[in-house]
Every structure is written in structure tokens, then in C-alpha cells.
Scaffold this active site. Structure first.
Site, PDB file in Angstrom:
ATOM      1  CG  ASP A  12      -6.417 -13.392 -28.525  1.00  0.00           C
ATOM      2  OD1 ASP A  12      -7.401 -13.258 -29.263  1.00  0.00           O
ATOM      3  OD2 ASP A  12      -6.129 -14.470 -27.956  1.00  0.00           O
ATOM      4  CG  HIS A 156      -1.300 -12.189 -30.001  1.00  0.00           C
ATOM      5  ND1 HIS A 156      -0.854 -13.323 -30.644  1.00  0.00           N
ATOM      6  CD2 HIS A 156      -1.852 -12.603 -28.836  1.00  0.00           C
ATOM      7  CE1 HIS A 156      -1.133 -14.386 -29.889  1.00  0.00           C
ATOM      8  NE2 HIS A 156      -1.734 -13.971 -28.793  1.00  0.00           N
TER       9      HIS A 156
HETATM   10 ZN   LIG Z   1      -3.877 -12.937 -24.365  1.00  0.00          ZN
END
Ligand SMILES: [Zn+2]
Length: 210
Positions: A12, A156
Site C-alpha cells: 500500500d 507498504h
Molecule cells: Zn494506506
């Protein structure tokens, strides 16, 4: 690829000009596939990174246009954010039906908008909590019990607003041991769009996408 013998690696908050290419390098070195849930404004700024991701066999999917929790937006704002994000990604050549919302906060309005737009909400089953900045070795130990068929791993490739780390180097370092661990358990990596069966929508434990 057996649908029961796969895990999904998901990233993400990118694309990030420094870290996403390094994640892509690590994925290529491990011959692994992943799904990137991207921020539309960053996609506009770094379209070449997402082209590379797609060309190397990865999936580009929607995170958001504005990184705002859905319990702080009304239905109209959520619809507008998703529509804007999809339009921006579509203009860049990335049509997607997969949607992971900011912080994984899924509200009834989120579900209504997903239904209206034909989007598949995607949560996760295991969280690397990589935003803390822990070493990859610590993260792999924490993830290990959750690495089984159908696992969706949250990581991430960008540094979000709540992250307590300077960069994503430990996430890059997590890719190879994670793929090796999966392979040792007879599991391959698959894009979200290639996974069959139910996906996690709501997320275990506390909200952890930052
Ligand atoms: Zn996010």
C-alpha cells in the site's frame, strides 16, 4: 497455479520513486508476483513505475485518491474519492476492480460504494506492521504463523502519514525470505485478481495501514 496454494503479497501507499523500484527489484529476484494498492496522486506523479510493475506481471489496484479514513467521510465523499481514483488510474491504463481502503476501515458506506462501482474490497489476513521500522528478520518471525494458503500479506512500499520509519528498506528485505518461506510450504505468490474464493474484507486485529 492452484488457487488453494497461493499467497498474495500486497503493498500500500505507493508508488514511491525510491522504494517501489527496490520492491520491484526484490520481487523480480524472487520471481514473485504482487499487488500494489496505489494512491492516485502518486500514480500521476510516477506513472513509469506503475508501467514497470504491470509489465513485470504485477497488479495495480486502487487504494484511494485522498488518504482519509472512511469513518470520517460520508457516502458521497467515499463515492467521489473512489470514482476519482478509478478515473485517474484508468487514464494511466490501469483498470482495476480491487480496492483496499485507507487504514482498512470499511464502513457500510464503503460496502455500498464498492457494490455500486463493482469493486472487490480487499483486506488482509496478516500484517507485517512494517510501518514501525522493525528489521525484516523480526517481521518474518511475526508473519510466519499466518503464511498459509490464501494468506493476504499487508506491506507498504511508501511511507504513509503515520509511519514511524524513514524508508521501506526493511520491507524490501522482507520480500525474499517471505517468498522462500511460502515456497517451503508449497505456496506460490499470486496477484489478487488471480485469487479465487473469498477474500478478507475486514481485517484482523487493529487497524494498521498507515
Ligand atoms: Zn494506506
Amino acid at each position: 497455479m492452484s488457487p488453494t496454494g497461493s499467497i498474495a503479497l500486497t503493498f500500500d501507499d505507493g508508488p514511491d520513486p525510491v522504494w517501489t523500484p527496490r520492491v520491484l527489484d526484490a520481487l523480480a529476484a524472487s520471481d514473485a508476483r504482487a499487488t500494489f494498492f496505489v494512491l492516485a496522486p502518486l500514480a500521476v506523479r510516477h506513472p513509469e513505475i506503475l508501467r514497470r510493475a504491470r509489465d513485470e506481471g504485477h497488479e495495480v489496484a486502487l487504494h484511494c485518491n485522498r488518504h482519509v479514513r472512511h469513518d470520517r467521510m460520508n457516502a458521497e465523499e467515499i463515492l467521489s474519492d473512489a470514482t476519482d481514483g478509478l478515473r485517474i488510474l484508468g487514464r494511466l491504463g490501469h483498470d482495476t476492480k480491487a480496492w483496499r481502503v485507507p487504514w482498512g476501515v470499511v464502513t457500510p458506506d464503503t460496502e455500498a460504494v464498492a457494490g455500486e462501482l463493482g469493486l472487490r474490497l480487499v483486506g488482509w489476513t496478516v500484517d507485517s506492521e512494517d510501518w514501525r521500522g522493525d528489521p525484516a528478520a523480526g517481521m518474518i518471525g511475526r508473519l510466519s504463523p499466518g503464511i498459509g494458503a490464501g494468506a493476504v500479506v499487508l506491506m507498504h512500499d511508501g511511507v504513509g502519514p503515520g509511519a514511524s520509519r524513514d524508508g521501506c528498506g526493511e520491507t524490501v528485505g522482507l520480500v525474499a525470505p517471505l517468498v522462500s518461506m511460502a515456497a517451503a510450504r508449497g505456496l506460490k505468490t499470486a496477484k489478487i485478481c488471480d485469487l479465487r474464493g473469498p477474500l478478507p474484507v475486514r481485517n484482523p486485529g487493529k487497524v494498521a495501514c498507515v
